[in-house]
Design a protein around this motif. Structure first.
Motif, mmCIF file in Angstrom:
data_model
loop_
_atom_site.group_PDB
_atom_site.id
_atom_site.type_symbol
_atom_site.label_atom_id
_atom_site.label_comp_id
_atom_site.label_asym_id
_atom_site.label_seq_id
_atom_site.Cartn_x
_atom_site.Cartn_y
_atom_site.Cartn_z
ATOM 1 N N PRO A 288 45.155 11.614 59.458
ATOM 2 C CA PRO A 288 46.078 11.988 60.644
ATOM 3 C C PRO A 288 46.377 12.960 61.001
ATOM 4 O O PRO A 288 47.746 13.194 60.773
ATOM 5 C CB PRO A 288 46.633 10.976 61.605
ATOM 6 N N GLY A 289 45.824 13.916 62.395
ATOM 7 C CA GLY A 289 47.000 15.259 62.687
ATOM 8 C C GLY A 289 46.107 16.463 61.102
ATOM 9 O O GLY A 289 46.749 18.207 61.439
ATOM 10 N N ALA A 290 45.497 16.260 60.689
ATOM 11 C CA ALA A 290 45.087 17.326 59.610
ATOM 12 C C ALA A 290 44.347 18.112 60.215
ATOM 13 O O ALA A 290 43.402 18.050 61.481
ATOM 14 C CB ALA A 290 43.774 16.648 58.543
ATOM 15 N N ALA A 291 44.530 19.835 59.695
ATOM 16 C CA ALA A 291 44.087 20.636 60.124
ATOM 17 C C ALA A 291 42.604 20.528 60.286
ATOM 18 O O ALA A 291 42.286 20.445 59.365
ATOM 19 C CB ALA A 291 44.670 21.547 60.175
ATOM 20 N N VAL A 292 41.768 21.185 61.571
ATOM 21 C CA VAL A 292 40.383 21.616 61.715
ATOM 22 C C VAL A 292 40.698 23.157 61.825
ATOM 23 O O VAL A 292 40.939 23.718 62.072
ATOM 24 C CB VAL A 292 39.961 21.222 62.428
ATOM 25 N N PHE A 293 39.265 23.778 60.575
ATOM 26 C CA PHE A 293 39.233 25.360 60.789
ATOM 27 C C PHE A 293 37.890 25.711 60.884
ATOM 28 O O PHE A 293 36.944 24.960 59.891
ATOM 29 C CB PHE A 293 40.195 25.702 59.843
ATOM 30 N N ALA A 294 37.724 26.915 61.467
ATOM 31 C CA ALA A 294 36.207 27.275 61.093
ATOM 32 C C ALA A 294 36.613 28.397 60.518
ATOM 33 O O ALA A 294 37.537 29.558 61.601
ATOM 34 C CB ALA A 294 36.503 27.686 62.949
ATOM 35 N N GLY A 295 36.478 29.063 59.729
ATOM 36 C CA GLY A 295 36.915 30.298 58.822
ATOM 37 C C GLY A 295 38.315 29.843 58.524
ATOM 38 O O GLY A 295 38.751 29.097 58.084
ATOM 39 N N ASP A 296 39.326 31.403 58.796
ATOM 40 C CA ASP A 296 40.052 31.229 59.048
ATOM 41 C C ASP A 296 41.390 30.900 59.828
ATOM 42 O O ASP A 296 42.222 30.730 60.254
ATOM 43 C CB ASP A 296 40.350 32.290 58.565
ATOM 44 N N GLU A 297 40.020 30.906 61.059
ATOM 45 C CA GLU A 297 41.099 30.175 62.321
ATOM 46 C C GLU A 297 40.962 28.617 61.751
ATOM 47 O O GLU A 297 40.425 27.518 62.639
ATOM 48 C CB GLU A 297 40.264 30.469 63.481
ATOM 49 N N HIS A 298 42.130 28.529 62.940
ATOM 50 C CA HIS A 298 42.805 26.836 63.156
ATOM 51 C C HIS A 298 42.372 26.524 64.377
ATOM 52 O O HIS A 298 42.698 27.625 65.605
ATOM 53 C CB HIS A 298 44.436 27.213 62.806
ATOM 54 N N SER A 328 32.369 28.367 59.430
ATOM 55 C CA SER A 328 31.675 26.646 58.502
ATOM 56 C C SER A 328 33.165 25.899 58.872
ATOM 57 O O SER A 328 33.901 26.664 59.024
ATOM 58 C CB SER A 328 31.487 27.248 56.990
ATOM 59 N N LEU A 329 32.964 24.603 59.376
ATOM 60 C CA LEU A 329 34.014 23.994 59.306
ATOM 61 C C LEU A 329 35.003 23.332 58.335
ATOM 62 O O LEU A 329 34.055 23.167 56.682
ATOM 63 C CB LEU A 329 33.986 23.066 60.286
ATOM 64 N N THR A 330 35.986 22.589 58.235
ATOM 65 C CA THR A 330 36.754 22.487 56.726
ATOM 66 C C THR A 330 38.197 21.903 57.449
ATOM 67 O O THR A 330 38.025 22.675 58.739
ATOM 68 C CB THR A 330 37.080 24.057 55.967
ATOM 69 N N VAL A 331 38.883 20.863 56.905
ATOM 70 C CA VAL A 331 39.759 20.509 57.250
ATOM 71 C C VAL A 331 40.578 20.035 55.661
ATOM 72 O O VAL A 331 39.746 20.732 55.047
ATOM 73 C CB VAL A 331 39.356 18.858 57.512
ATOM 74 N N ARG A 332 41.547 20.195 55.981
ATOM 75 C CA ARG A 332 42.622 19.877 55.381
ATOM 76 C C ARG A 332 43.050 18.497 54.100
ATOM 77 O O ARG A 332 43.617 17.388 55.493
ATOM 78 C CB ARG A 332 44.117 20.707 55.513
ATOM 79 N N VAL A 333 42.863 18.743 53.274
ATOM 80 C CA VAL A 333 42.956 17.318 52.672
ATOM 81 C C VAL A 333 44.085 16.997 51.103
ATOM 82 O O VAL A 333 43.377 18.447 50.335
ATOM 83 C CB VAL A 333 41.490 15.909 52.059
ATOM 84 N N ASP A 334 45.382 16.527 51.671
ATOM 85 C CA ASP A 334 46.152 17.086 50.594
ATOM 86 C C ASP A 334 46.154 18.608 50.463
ATOM 87 O O ASP A 334 45.836 19.391 49.422
ATOM 88 C CB ASP A 334 45.886 16.474 49.456
ATOM 89 N N GLY A 335 46.508 19.153 51.934
ATOM 90 C CA GLY A 335 46.037 20.770 51.299
ATOM 91 C C GLY A 335 45.683 21.503 51.357
ATOM 92 O O GLY A 335 45.496 22.691 50.991
#
Length: 361
Positions: A288-298, A328-335
């Motif tokens: 919970p609270g993990a950042a979601v990015f679209a490319g390099d944009e939070h 493309s989307l990414t989320v941060r998992v363990d950094g």
């Protein structure tokens, strides 16, 4: 504290705290239990806080305080929010008209403060508030066979037909109120409300009599509601703007003024909020609270995530910018960045759709 600790322990339960109330976490093998609820029916002891509102002005008072229209007729209820002056959610609640009293079901941690706040704001109205959490037990019955389950054990009445209406009847020798609820698990759903003294007999009837129902705990409840796309108070709703969550079932825009309504109405009139709640298929479970990015944009944050037993893959709910970029989307998992893909909610189609499924104009 659950009113049935020893009974739950006999079923192999482990416990945890939810909103300061001790509830069942799991009876073991939560994924198998999850599938049993999705395929047939299960029952859970819900840890609501309960406020009893009495007095001649009870309906008018609560109606003026909350975001939805409180029904004036016995046997009906609504889902509503209490908003702060900025239009953000202080608490959500179900309000039921039970004749000479209203029953208000809240997250357990908010009941005492809400009753005290309302009592302090009472001037000439004839209205009284009593925290009665320990006087009641509430058992949820969820699954595609929930109606058959209730019908197999309920006497002196039939199952209620409309969402957030209720009937009074008997389970065995216990008097109960059966509410058709709003399908937060994505399945047909009922709440069975009884006095605390009758809780053990009612739980036994729900699990073992008529059509059997598997007992389940909050770990399974959370995966069921996640698959159904239902925002929950602790993880998505508290402190949020209801428009950002698409909680249209909690708002009556034709009502008179209440705290926070002006802010909500301004957002509504702008055409859309600044954020929205979306579903993500992810390659690993983020915190919970993990950042979601679209490319390099939070672009947002994960509110809740887990392994979906029905999809056999990780899924997440996230609050993201309304104008989500096409990147493309990414989320941060363990950094580390992990791939994510936006998917339509619900993640899983059950026997009913959640009334809290995000809806945007």
């Amino acid at each position: 504290m659950t009113v049935l600790r020893s009974v739950h322990e006999a079923h192999g339960a482990t416990f945890r705290e939810v909103g300061g109330r001790r509830v069942v976490d799991t009876y073991g093998r939560p994924e198998r239990t999850h599938r049993a609820v999705r395929n047939v029916v299960g029952t859970i002891e819900h840890g609501y806080g309960v406020i009893v509102v009495t007095g001649e002005d009870r309906v008018e008072y609560v109606d003026n305080a909350v975001s939805n229209r409180v029904p004036s007729e016995d046997g009906a209820g609504c889902y509503a929010l209490l908003l702060d002056p900025d239009g953000r959610v202080d608490t959500d609640m179900y309000v039921y008209n039970a004749g000479e009293r209203l029953l208000v079901f809240t997250p357990p941690q908010t009941a005492a403060a809400l009753a005290a706040e309302w009592d302090e704001k009472t001037f000439i109205q004839d209205v009284d508030f009593e925290v009665a959490t320990d006087d009641f037990a509430v058992f949820g019955v969820h699954g595609p066979k929930a109606t058959e389950k209730i019908a197999s054990v309920l006497h002196q009445t039939g199952t209620p037909e409309d969402v957030l209406t209720f009937e009074r009847g008997e389970l065995g020798d216990a008097g109960v109120t059966v509410v058709r609820t709003d399908n937060l698990a994505g399945e047909e759903s009922y709440d069975v409300v009884c006095g605390a003294a009758d809780a053990e007999a009612v739980f036994d009837t729900l699990v073992n009599r008529g059509l059997n129902a598997v007992p389940f705990g909050y770990r399974t409840w959370e995966t069921l509601t996640l698959e159904a796309g239902s925002p929950l108070f602790d993880t998505e709703i508290a402190g949020a703007l209801p428009n950002d969550l698409g909680l249209r079932n909690a708002l009556d825009f034709e009502k008179g003024c209440y705290v926070g309504q002006e802010v909500v109405s301004r957002i509504e009139n702008r055409g859309h909020p600044t954020q929205r709640l979306v579903g993500l298929a992810v390659e690993a479970v983020p915190a919970p609270g993990a950042a979601v990015f679209a490319g390099d944009e939070h672009v947002g944050e994960v509110s809740r995530a887990g392994q979906s037993p029905m999809r056999e893959a990780p899924i997440a709910l996230a609050t993201v910018d309304w104008d989500l970029p096409a990147a493309s989307l990414t989320v941060r998992v363990d950094g580390d960045p992990v791939g994510a893909q936006r998917v339509d909610l619900p993640f899983v189609d059950g026997s009913a759709r959640s009334a809290r499924l995000p809806a945007y104009e």
